[in-house]
Write a protein that holds these residues in place. Structure first.
Motif, mmCIF file in Angstrom:
data_model
loop_
_atom_site.group_PDB
_atom_site.id
_atom_site.type_symbol
_atom_site.label_atom_id
_atom_site.label_comp_id
_atom_site.label_asym_id
_atom_site.label_seq_id
_atom_site.Cartn_x
_atom_site.Cartn_y
_atom_site.Cartn_z
ATOM 1 N N UNK A 142 0.832 -1.202 0.000
ATOM 2 C CA UNK A 142 0.000 0.000 0.000
ATOM 3 C C UNK A 142 0.868 1.254 0.000
ATOM 4 N N UNK A 143 1.933 1.256 0.775
ATOM 5 C CA UNK A 143 2.847 2.399 0.814
ATOM 6 C C UNK A 143 3.534 2.603 -0.528
ATOM 7 N N UNK A 144 3.908 1.505 -1.197
ATOM 8 C CA UNK A 144 4.577 1.606 -2.484
ATOM 9 C C UNK A 144 3.625 2.170 -3.536
ATOM 10 N N UNK A 145 2.356 1.747 -3.494
ATOM 11 C CA UNK A 145 1.376 2.249 -4.459
ATOM 12 C C UNK A 145 1.134 3.741 -4.251
ATOM 13 N N UNK A 146 1.046 4.169 -2.985
ATOM 14 C CA UNK A 146 0.838 5.584 -2.685
ATOM 15 C C UNK A 146 2.047 6.412 -3.132
ATOM 16 N N UNK A 147 3.237 5.897 -2.938
ATOM 17 C CA UNK A 147 4.440 6.616 -3.340
ATOM 18 C C UNK A 147 4.519 6.731 -4.857
ATOM 19 N N UNK A 148 4.137 5.661 -5.588
ATOM 20 C CA UNK A 148 4.153 5.699 -7.046
ATOM 21 C C UNK A 148 3.145 6.715 -7.571
ATOM 22 N N UNK A 153 1.916 12.120 -9.923
ATOM 23 C CA UNK A 153 1.280 13.424 -9.767
ATOM 24 C C UNK A 153 2.320 14.548 -9.841
ATOM 25 N N UNK A 154 3.456 14.345 -9.207
ATOM 26 C CA UNK A 154 4.519 15.351 -9.209
ATOM 27 C C UNK A 154 5.086 15.518 -10.608
ATOM 28 N N UNK A 155 5.247 14.418 -11.335
ATOM 29 C CA UNK A 155 5.781 14.495 -12.693
ATOM 30 C C UNK A 155 4.804 15.234 -13.603
ATOM 31 N N UNK A 156 3.503 14.979 -13.430
ATOM 32 C CA UNK A 156 2.499 15.667 -14.250
ATOM 33 C C UNK A 156 2.499 17.163 -13.956
#
Length: 179
Positions: A142-148, A153-156
């Motif tokens: 779950x933490x890995x999915x949230x980080x991805x 979002x940051x890249x966009x």
């Protein structure tokens, strides 16, 4: 005269006496060390050269710095007489055998327990075995999915900011149209 007037002078004289006394002790120790030099001893000169004493004279010392290299030094140039272990460690890179002196602590704790001893205490206790890896695996996913998601979002957002910056006219120091 007042005793308080003489007190700073007395303290200064006492401090000078103590400093010269400790310096004299160091000089006497160095002189006795140089006088007790024997052939075969490893020494360090005041210049930092390591060598073996080959011959000792009244004011000079003949040092063997290597195969076929004999150097004549003044006794005052000997900075320290080294122990055999220290000389071999520095000059030849030979470490002292530590196994003969003390026991070495192992890198892992598995050798500290006896064979089969790890199973007996677990069987004797009523506590259930704890598996720390399985419960944390779901949380890690779950933490890995949230980080991805946060990275995308940051890249966009960065791509949008770059596109807006390209559309805006560039500012210059002067007026480029006026010539």
């Amino acid at each position: 005269m007042n005793a308080f007037t003489l007190l700073p002078f007395i303290v200064l004289i006492a401090a000078m006496f103590l400093m010269t006394r400790s310096a004299k002790k160091k000089q006497q120790q160095a002189a006795s060390m140089r006088n007790e030099l024997q052939p075969g001893s490893g020494v360090r000169t005041i210049g930092g050269m390591y060598a073996t004493v080959k011959e000792v004279n009244e004011d000079t010392v003949l040092l063997d710095a290597g195969p076929g290299v004999d150097l004549l030094f003044a006794k005052n140039a000997i900075g320290a007489v080294l122990t055999d272990d220290e000389y071999n460690r520095i000059v030849h890179g030979i470490e002292h055998d530590l196994k003969s002196d003390t026991d070495i602590v192992p890198d892992d704790a598995s050798s500290l327990t006896g064979t089969g001893a790890s199973e007996e205490p677990a069987a004797a206790s009523d506590d259930k075995a704890v598996d720390l890896g399985k419960q944390d695996a779901a949380e890690d996913k779950a933490d890995a999915a949230a980080a991805a998601e946060a990275r995308t979002d940051a890249a966009a957002a960065a791509a949008e900011a770059k596109a807006e910056a390209d559309e805006e006219p560039k500012k210059t120091d002067g007026d480029a149209d006026a010539k």
